[in-house]
Design a protein around this motif. Sequence first.
Motif, PDB file in Angstrom:
ATOM      1  N   VAL A  87      22.053   2.275  29.242  1.00  0.00           N
ATOM      2  CA  VAL A  87      22.964   2.358  28.046  1.00  0.00           C
ATOM      3  C   VAL A  87      22.656   3.902  27.640  1.00  0.00           C
ATOM      4  O   VAL A  87      21.240   3.984  27.276  1.00  0.00           O
ATOM      5  CB  VAL A  87      22.931   1.512  27.188  1.00  0.00           C
ATOM      6  N   SER A  88      23.194   4.686  27.532  1.00  0.00           N
ATOM      7  CA  SER A  88      23.002   6.241  26.794  1.00  0.00           C
ATOM      8  C   SER A  88      23.457   6.027  25.285  1.00  0.00           C
ATOM      9  O   SER A  88      24.599   5.648  25.156  1.00  0.00           O
ATOM     10  CB  SER A  88      23.625   7.253  27.513  1.00  0.00           C
ATOM     11  N   ILE A  89      22.480   6.386  24.434  1.00  0.00           N
ATOM     12  CA  ILE A  89      22.700   6.406  23.025  1.00  0.00           C
ATOM     13  C   ILE A  89      22.479   7.817  22.461  1.00  0.00           C
ATOM     14  O   ILE A  89      21.691   8.501  23.120  1.00  0.00           O
ATOM     15  CB  ILE A  89      21.859   5.492  22.349  1.00  0.00           C
ATOM     16  N   ASN A  90      22.910   8.189  21.361  1.00  0.00           N
ATOM     17  CA  ASN A  90      23.111   9.455  20.756  1.00  0.00           C
ATOM     18  C   ASN A  90      21.387   9.355  20.039  1.00  0.00           C
ATOM     19  O   ASN A  90      21.187   8.654  19.135  1.00  0.00           O
ATOM     20  CB  ASN A  90      23.971   9.392  19.712  1.00  0.00           C
ATOM     21  N   PRO A  91      20.685  10.181  20.425  1.00  0.00           N
ATOM     22  CA  PRO A  91      19.101  10.164  19.805  1.00  0.00           C
ATOM     23  C   PRO A  91      19.317  10.570  18.195  1.00  0.00           C
ATOM     24  O   PRO A  91      18.373  10.337  17.652  1.00  0.00           O
ATOM     25  CB  PRO A  91      18.573  11.363  20.577  1.00  0.00           C
ATOM     26  N   THR A 108      18.382   9.231  30.376  1.00  0.00           N
ATOM     27  CA  THR A 108      18.826   9.533  28.893  1.00  0.00           C
ATOM     28  C   THR A 108      19.870  10.282  28.888  1.00  0.00           C
ATOM     29  O   THR A 108      20.460  10.317  27.726  1.00  0.00           O
ATOM     30  CB  THR A 108      17.470  10.203  28.392  1.00  0.00           C
ATOM     31  N   THR A 109      20.260  11.238  29.958  1.00  0.00           N
ATOM     32  CA  THR A 109      21.271  11.852  29.789  1.00  0.00           C
ATOM     33  C   THR A 109      22.239  11.752  31.105  1.00  0.00           C
ATOM     34  O   THR A 109      22.618  12.802  31.661  1.00  0.00           O
ATOM     35  CB  THR A 109      21.008  13.213  29.587  1.00  0.00           C
ATOM     36  N   PRO A 110      22.892  10.621  31.415  1.00  0.00           N
ATOM     37  CA  PRO A 110      23.608  10.380  32.519  1.00  0.00           C
ATOM     38  C   PRO A 110      25.169  11.028  32.331  1.00  0.00           C
ATOM     39  O   PRO A 110      25.574  11.142  33.278  1.00  0.00           O
ATOM     40  CB  PRO A 110      23.536   8.967  32.904  1.00  0.00           C
ATOM     41  N   VAL A 111      25.510  10.877  31.110  1.00  0.00           N
ATOM     42  CA  VAL A 111      26.927  10.940  30.866  1.00  0.00           C
ATOM     43  C   VAL A 111      27.341  12.358  31.105  1.00  0.00           C
ATOM     44  O   VAL A 111      28.289  12.765  31.657  1.00  0.00           O
ATOM     45  CB  VAL A 111      27.489  10.441  29.496  1.00  0.00           C
ATOM     46  N   ILE A 112      26.369  13.241  30.481  1.00  0.00           N
ATOM     47  CA  ILE A 112      26.737  14.688  30.667  1.00  0.00           C
ATOM     48  C   ILE A 112      26.810  15.066  32.192  1.00  0.00           C
ATOM     49  O   ILE A 112      27.862  15.748  32.711  1.00  0.00           O
ATOM     50  CB  ILE A 112      25.964  15.585  30.082  1.00  0.00           C
ATOM     51  N   ALA A 113      25.916  14.204  33.020  1.00  0.00           N
ATOM     52  CA  ALA A 113      25.782  14.668  34.601  1.00  0.00           C
ATOM     53  C   ALA A 113      27.100  14.009  35.333  1.00  0.00           C
ATOM     54  O   ALA A 113      27.752  14.627  36.081  1.00  0.00           O
ATOM     55  CB  ALA A 113      24.563  14.004  35.192  1.00  0.00           C
ATOM     56  N   HIS A 114      27.512  12.988  34.555  1.00  0.00           N
ATOM     57  CA  HIS A 114      28.896  12.350  35.366  1.00  0.00           C
ATOM     58  C   HIS A 114      30.020  13.158  34.966  1.00  0.00           C
ATOM     59  O   HIS A 114      30.868  13.479  35.773  1.00  0.00           O
ATOM     60  CB  HIS A 114      29.025  11.050  34.551  1.00  0.00           C
ATOM     61  N   LYS A 115      30.124  13.977  33.847  1.00  0.00           N
ATOM     62  CA  LYS A 115      31.169  14.862  33.512  1.00  0.00           C
ATOM     63  C   LYS A 115      31.159  16.127  34.643  1.00  0.00           C
ATOM     64  O   LYS A 115      32.316  16.394  34.647  1.00  0.00           O
ATOM     65  CB  LYS A 115      30.866  15.343  32.019  1.00  0.00           C
ATOM     66  N   PHE A 116      29.908  16.398  34.775  1.00  0.00           N
ATOM     67  CA  PHE A 116      29.909  17.355  35.837  1.00  0.00           C
ATOM     68  C   PHE A 116      30.195  17.233  37.259  1.00  0.00           C
ATOM     69  O   PHE A 116      31.170  17.536  37.932  1.00  0.00           O
ATOM     70  CB  PHE A 116      28.496  18.201  35.940  1.00  0.00           C
ATOM     71  N   VAL A 117      29.948  15.866  37.742  1.00  0.00           N
ATOM     72  CA  VAL A 117      30.393  15.349  38.991  1.00  0.00           C
ATOM     73  C   VAL A 117      31.942  15.197  38.924  1.00  0.00           C
ATOM     74  O   VAL A 117      32.728  15.258  40.041  1.00  0.00           O
ATOM     75  CB  VAL A 117      29.729  13.897  39.285  1.00  0.00           C
ATOM     76  N   ALA A 118      32.550  14.606  37.836  1.00  0.00           N
ATOM     77  CA  ALA A 118      34.033  14.390  37.870  1.00  0.00           C
ATOM     78  C   ALA A 118      34.569  15.778  37.921  1.00  0.00           C
ATOM     79  O   ALA A 118      35.757  15.841  38.383  1.00  0.00           O
ATOM     80  CB  ALA A 118      34.434  13.789  36.559  1.00  0.00           C
ATOM     81  N   LEU A 119      34.151  17.040  37.490  1.00  0.00           N
ATOM     82  CA  LEU A 119      34.766  18.230  37.531  1.00  0.00           C
ATOM     83  C   LEU A 119      34.737  18.700  38.834  1.00  0.00           C
ATOM     84  O   LEU A 119      35.590  19.437  39.408  1.00  0.00           O
ATOM     85  CB  LEU A 119      33.769  19.105  36.605  1.00  0.00           C
ATOM     86  N   MET A 120      33.563  18.476  39.765  1.00  0.00           N
ATOM     87  CA  MET A 120      33.633  18.717  41.038  1.00  0.00           C
ATOM     88  C   MET A 120      34.448  18.269  41.758  1.00  0.00           C
ATOM     89  O   MET A 120      35.005  18.679  42.847  1.00  0.00           O
ATOM     90  CB  MET A 120      32.122  18.632  41.647  1.00  0.00           C
ATOM     91  N   GLU A 121      34.853  16.808  41.690  1.00  0.00           N
ATOM     92  CA  GLU A 121      35.816  16.218  42.202  1.00  0.00           C
ATOM     93  C   GLU A 121      37.129  16.540  41.933  1.00  0.00           C
ATOM     94  O   GLU A 121      37.938  16.828  42.610  1.00  0.00           O
ATOM     95  CB  GLU A 121      35.736  14.722  41.872  1.00  0.00           C
ATOM     96  N   GLU A 122      37.381  17.113  40.549  1.00  0.00           N
ATOM     97  CA  GLU A 122      38.665  17.703  40.090  1.00  0.00           C
ATOM     98  C   GLU A 122      39.068  18.884  40.932  1.00  0.00           C
ATOM     99  O   GLU A 122      40.246  19.270  41.227  1.00  0.00           O
ATOM    100  CB  GLU A 122      38.563  17.697  38.728  1.00  0.00           C
TER     101      GLU A 122
END
Length: 522
Positions: free
Chosen positions: A58-62, A217-231
């Motif tokens: 669970v990633s939360i806004n610090p 702590t910051t997996p969502v921004i990493a996922h955004k990058f991975v999704a970009l590479m897939e795109e």
Amino acid sequence: MSKTTDIKTFANEPFVDFSQPENREAMEQAIARVRAELGQTLPLHIGDQKIVTEDKIVSINPANKDEVIGYMSKANQQLAEQAMHTALETFETWKKVPARIRADYLFKAATLMRERKHEFSAMMILEAGKNYAEADADTAEAIDFMEFYAREMLRLDQINETQPLTPIPGEDNRLTYIPLGVGIVIPPWNFPLAICVGMTTAAVVSGNTVLLKPASTTPVIAHKFVALMEEIGLPSGVINFIPGSGAEVGDYLTTHPKTRFISFTGSKEVGLRISRLAADTAEGQIWMKRLVAEMGGKDGIVVDETADLDAAAQAIVASAFGFQGQKCSAGSRAVIVESVYPQIVEKVTELTGRLSIGLPEQNYPSGPVIDESSYNKILDYIEIGKTEGRLVAGGNKADGNGYYIQPTVFADVDRKARIMQEEIFGPVLALCSAKDYQEAIEIYNDTEFGLTGAFFSSNEERISEALETMHCGNLYVNRKCTGALVGAQPFGGFNMSGTDSKAGGHDYLLLFTQAKLTSRKL
């Protein structure tokens, strides 16, 4: 466009000026768009499979602990093994893809990220607690890494074709650099896009496949990058995205017999653990694993009595408190010649007191630290500092529904004090005096780390001496000790700061390759 032109046209992505109303408004709109997408359940990416697991990170806004950024699926050892098999299989085809095609994927990704720059920055503002400028610089660096490494791959491809070897009559000798295999990429949370992108794309453009385990702590921004590479069409299996526990997934993959290299950025303690685990030979392993590690720092700024004291004080505060001191390059200590020490203490104290604290999305200069563990650790160090120095600024928690700590300055700290020696990774600055500039350099060097440093002086002889004797990987004169630019200031340090692997430098891709000599009798 020729290869030579590609290589020579690299230029750093410009930073956005948020003092301009239209730029600030554009970022506010991007934050609103990203906020509307928060709270999603996000999958692992293993080959062409997107896997949602029952166990979640669970990633939360610090900056606002009640806001969930996302629910990230969490890999276990079984899924890590599946990802390894996928990466191994994909490597057999990916390593044969021509360098120009591999580089083109990075050029395409950089172009698309540039088009969506504010959205990537907005995600970091919410997930990592960066203000506008810090987030924008992070995204800009990610773009820079992709374009720089793409051009470096083209340059390396040219070298493979024209390596200048000593000629021998009757023989055709060639030295080429070929990829290593499957690597584990473990980026940090403090530059959750730039370093994640740089480490990953350097490995894949060199012909390797990777298992990317982002910071928890910051997996969502990493996922955004991975999704970009897939795109942009990167073949499935080149990047396998497997968030998970370091103790479970990280250790398992580090000791895996098929792991060829580990690319890590993080703390000294974790880096040394990876080094120990990687040094052991697992059953069936046929190589020594390569470790590319960028670890911690206890960076500092030295100021002599000839320096511009206002500029030095501003650099000290910017280096210490940019992104709440959560940079391995952060200047968490300053050593000042005693004749100007009182003036620097006064100026630093005043500048620190001007730093307002609040929500990153409202672009306050100071925001939260990353999580509760860091928050408690930093507060413990502040209590230690109160026994080791004179508190002149901060020293307490700050208001807000997040992990807020006042920017804190301690003066009159002994060179051997814990807050002068240990990496705190938070908004805590220690000030120390020295009898002259040479003793100040000696105190600066008195650390197990050696990442960044800065020297303030107007005396050219002293500057020359500092350039030679200050022992660190990145040394700056009359400027802050944070903010290395890709291509211009390759980044990496000495001693316990890592393997001195210069990210953003011309030799970096060689770390993900091995040299093969072929000799043919004519």
